[in-house]
Design an enzyme around this catalytic site. Structure first.
Site, PDB file in Angstrom:
ATOM      1  N   CYS A  88       0.818  -1.195   0.000  1.00 45.92           N
ATOM      2  CA  CYS A  88       0.000   0.000   0.000  1.00 45.92           C
ATOM      3  C   CYS A  88       0.856   1.251   0.000  1.00 45.92           C
ATOM      4  O   CYS A  88       2.079   1.187  -0.078  1.00 45.92           O
ATOM      5  CB  CYS A  88      -0.906   0.000   1.235  1.00 45.92           C
ATOM      6  N   ALA A  93      -4.923  -4.593  -2.294  1.00 44.51           N
ATOM      7  CA  ALA A  93      -5.425  -5.715  -1.495  1.00 44.51           C
ATOM      8  C   ALA A  93      -4.681  -7.003  -1.848  1.00 44.51           C
ATOM      9  O   ALA A  93      -4.707  -7.454  -2.996  1.00 44.51           O
ATOM     10  CB  ALA A  93      -6.922  -5.883  -1.725  1.00 44.51           C
ATOM     11  N   ILE A  94      -4.032  -7.605  -0.848  1.00 47.39           N
ATOM     12  CA  ILE A  94      -3.286  -8.845  -1.013  1.00 47.39           C
ATOM     13  C   ILE A  94      -3.838  -9.928  -0.084  1.00 47.39           C
ATOM     14  O   ILE A  94      -4.067 -11.057  -0.478  1.00 47.39           O
ATOM     15  CB  ILE A  94      -1.782  -8.632  -0.714  1.00 47.39           C
ATOM     16  N   ASN A 151       1.836  -0.343   5.432  1.00 48.58           N
ATOM     17  CA  ASN A 151       2.324  -0.717   4.106  1.00 48.58           C
ATOM     18  C   ASN A 151       3.274  -1.886   4.285  1.00 48.58           C
ATOM     19  O   ASN A 151       4.288  -1.765   4.975  1.00 48.58           O
ATOM     20  CB  ASN A 151       3.058   0.468   3.457  1.00 48.58           C
ATOM     21  N   GLY A 152       2.959  -3.024   3.682  1.00 47.86           N
ATOM     22  CA  GLY A 152       3.855  -4.165   3.774  1.00 47.86           C
ATOM     23  C   GLY A 152       3.123  -5.470   4.003  1.00 47.86           C
ATOM     24  O   GLY A 152       1.928  -5.588   3.734  1.00 47.86           O
ATOM     25  N   ASP A 174      -3.325  -9.088   7.936  1.00 44.62           N
ATOM     26  CA  ASP A 174      -2.186  -8.926   8.841  1.00 44.62           C
ATOM     27  C   ASP A 174      -2.201  -7.562   9.521  1.00 44.62           C
ATOM     28  O   ASP A 174      -1.652  -7.393  10.616  1.00 44.62           O
ATOM     29  CB  ASP A 174      -0.863  -9.150   8.105  1.00 44.62           C
ATOM     30  N   ILE A 196      12.500 -10.741 -18.774  1.00 44.99           N
ATOM     31  CA  ILE A 196      12.568  -9.817 -19.910  1.00 44.99           C
ATOM     32  C   ILE A 196      13.826 -10.131 -20.709  1.00 44.99           C
ATOM     33  O   ILE A 196      14.912 -10.297 -20.149  1.00 44.99           O
ATOM     34  CB  ILE A 196      12.599  -8.357 -19.435  1.00 44.99           C
ATOM     35  N   GLY A 223      14.861 -12.262  -6.066  1.00 45.83           N
ATOM     36  CA  GLY A 223      16.052 -12.830  -5.441  1.00 45.83           C
ATOM     37  C   GLY A 223      17.014 -11.804  -4.887  1.00 45.83           C
ATOM     38  O   GLY A 223      18.155 -12.133  -4.568  1.00 45.83           O
TER      39      GLY A 223
END
Length: 636
Positions: A2, A49-50, A73-74, A95, A291, A365
């Site tokens: 967010c 929204a996750i 946020n996170g 969460d 890519i 990664g």
């Protein structure tokens, strides 16, 4: 994932001001928006929204007892275990709700160290009128704050300070540091009044009207202390098993989502290992994204496809022409909240854009090079220093004086020298570089030079001096450690959060994609710090432990290749398709208008690059990014 924003004023808070701030963060959270004002405090939120896609995840969110309000946020990956520990009724399963209830139960400073995840949040305690700003241990998620007049404002990006822009001043010292590194090192920002909240920090302040404001910074996780721990004496195989288990758990934690999920795959050790651990822990085919570029020196797509074929992921690759990449320059860089000169932002944005067409969350990664000593510059610096230190100091000083002497530089300016790494340079440029290297007083100063694109940024500016960083300011940790360990620590506290993680955050959030970085789980960071150096690097094999784990999933011949940076051919672009754009931004008129640079010094850089007597691409790109940002944001 967010965007958050808010302020503490000396007058009643207005929703309109919050709306102006959150409107600048819509790309970070296109799914929902929320505002809350209480007396002189305003909190605003944009939601991507996750977890818990229902209205139960709406923010700003109150705790059950009504005493706390949070904007977050996170992602908190251990939210489920924290919820079990709380053993309290919850309205949903986000969460954010677990976090605010944990704070209500245990307090901010007791809750934050319990969190596993990436986060930047603001939480307000209504009864005591105290505001807390918190950022995760490694600086994965951004958070800016600052006093503008008698008001404190904070946000996920500098864009959100638009309402105060006419009161903001460009930080000339930050510009000098930007020229040196290509990014602005924390805690500074491009504006004098705005600061980055440093990683692993809690900022607390009183928000009561008329009260004497007291700011308190608390560090809740100390990376130098952790990195200074004694290496483990366990057998190598036992340590590998321990690392394997922690990494599997870190990846598993980051596969929890209520939306489609995938991963970036370059074909290198780090991203390949993350994808392998993902595929091992699901019956579904992991969606992977790469890519490809026409330029062979920058194309990782073939390597990535080989790994994807072996792991049997659902792989998507997209080849991008040089014309399409160049079109992204204008589309992306003027949207940045701060100047940013890492050109790998372009391919990172493009792969994020590709992934967002299929998923909402992507694992990356990033972090492996810093934690497991994967950068070739570590060994290069050590090898150079072993040679330099053999030369007596007086001789070193004399060589430096001669090679940087104005007369010698003038005499050799137009004399070509043998190509160095395939790039042309004049003899004077190579003499100057050699003189600067041999004139270094220590291995640490040599490495700082390695990380500096401008060794003397002040000479290119009208005013401004480089800010202190872990690269040029010693600490109790760096005095007790040396070599690769110190270089890796410096990169972890400066380069990683302010360049690499900033790049990933801005590129992914620009297309509303949540990027997760499992290798930066603090449990992995702590374990990596305790590993003996032989498990991080060996002759011919940097990131030894990660390579050993990857070999359990992918044959070595598939991933055994030279390290390739995720970059673009800047030196060719500036002389070719970006020539007109470059010359316009760096014209005497443009430089005079922005009022930051020594026109003659910049023009000299440009001239020698364009006529082929020097390769000044990296330096010119840094200047271009400042100029472009100032022009695009109408800032002087």
């Amino acid at each position: 994932m967010c965007g958050i924003a808010g302020f503490v004023s000396q007058v009643p808070a207005e929703v309109q001001r919050l709306q102006l701030m959150t409107d600048q963060l819509v790309h970070r959270g296109p799914d929902d928006v929320g505002h809350w004002c209480y007396e002189n405090v305003g909190l605003g939120h944009r939601r991507l929204a996750i977890m818990d896609l229902s209205s139960a995840g709406h923010q700003p969110m109150h705790s059950g007892d009504g005493n706390w309000v949070i904007i977050f946020n996170g992602e908190i990956y251990n939210a489920a275990s924290l919820a079990q520990e709380l053993n309290a009724p919850l309205r949903g399963h986000s969460d954010t709700e677990v976090l605010v209830e944990a704070i209500s139960r245990w307090g901010v400073k007791e809750t934050v160290p319990r969190l596993i995840g990436m986060f930047a949040f603001a939480v307000f305690h209504i009864p005591s009128k105290r505001l807390f700003l918190c950022r995760d241990r490694l600086g994965i998620k951004p958070l800016y704050w600052g006093w503008i007049g008698n008001e404190l404002a904070f946000a996920s990006e500098v864009h959100a300070f638009k309402g105060w822009r006419d009161k903001l001043e460009v930080n000339r010292d930050a510009v000098a540091s930007f020229l040196r590194y290509g990014y602005t090192p924390a805690p500074s920002s491009i504006y004098s009044q705005i600061h980055k909240l440093e990683p692993a920090t809690i900022l607390e302040l009183s928000a009561a009207v008329g009260a004497q404001v007291k700011l308190t910074h608390t560090t809740y996780w100390d990376l130098p202390e952790i990195a200074g721990q004694i290496s483990s004496v366990k057998p190598e195989e036992e340590l590998l098993e321990e690392l394997h288990a922690v990494m599997k758990q870190a990846v598993k934690d980051r596969m929890i989502a209520d939306v489609p999920l995938g991963a970036f795959l370059s074909g290198g050790i780090d991203s390949s290992l993350v994808c392998a651990l993902m595929q091992e822990q699901t019956t579904q085919k992991v969606k992977t994204f790469t890519i490809g570029f026409e330029h062979p020196d920058f194309n990782e797509a073939l390597h990535a496809k080989s790994v994807a074929d072996h792991l049997r992921t659902e792989h998507t690759e997209l080849y991008i022409s040089e014309k399409e990449v160049l079109a992204t320059v204008d589309k992306l860089f003027h949207l940045l909240d701060e100047p940013f000169a890492d050109s790998s932002l372009l391919p990172t944005f493009l792969v994020s854009q590709l992934a967002r067409q299929h998923v909402t969350v992507a694992l990356s990664g990033d972090g492996g090079d810093e934690l497991f000593w994967g950068y070739h510059r570590y060994a290069t610096t050590q090898a150079l220093w072993r040679k330099i230190r053999r030369v007596p100091k007086p001789v070193r000083g004399l060589i430096r004086t001669i090679t940087t002497n104005g007369t010698v530089q003038g005499l050799t300016r137009n004399i070509p020298a043998p190509s160095w790494g395939g790039r042309k340079a004049s003899l004077n440029q190579k003499l100057k570089s050699a003189g600067e290297l041999i004139g270094c007083e220590s291995e640490q100063s040599l490495y700082h030079g390695m990380m500096s694109q401008f060794k003397d940024p002040e000479s290119f500016l009208l005013t401004g001096h480089s800010l202190p960083t872990a690269y040029n300011q010693s600490s109790h940790w760096s005095q007790r450690h040396h070599g690769m360990a110190r270089m890796a620590w410096q990169d972890t506290v400066v380069y990683l959060p302010d360049d690499i993680l900033t790049k990933v955050d801005r590129a992914s959030m620009r297309v509303s994609l949540e990027a997760r970085v499992p290798l930066l789980d603090h449990r992995i960071v702590e374990l990596a710090a305790r590993l003996p150096s032989t498990m991080k690097t060996r002759p011919g094999q940097p990131k030894y432990a990660l390579a050993e784990l990857l070999a359990r999933y992918v044959p070595r011949d598939v991933t055994d290749r030279p390290k390739m940076g995720f970059g673009v051919p800047l030196h060719d672009w500036i002389r070719g398709p970006l020539r007109e754009w470059t010359c316009d931004l760096l014209s005497e008129q443009s430089l005079r208008f922005t009022g930051l640079f020594n026109e003659q010094s910049v023009q000299s850089l440009l001239t020698h690059h364009m006529n082929g007597t020097a390769n000044n691409a990296s330096k010119l790109w840094n200047v271009l990014m400042i100029q472009y940002w100032l022009t695009a944001n109408s800032v002087r």
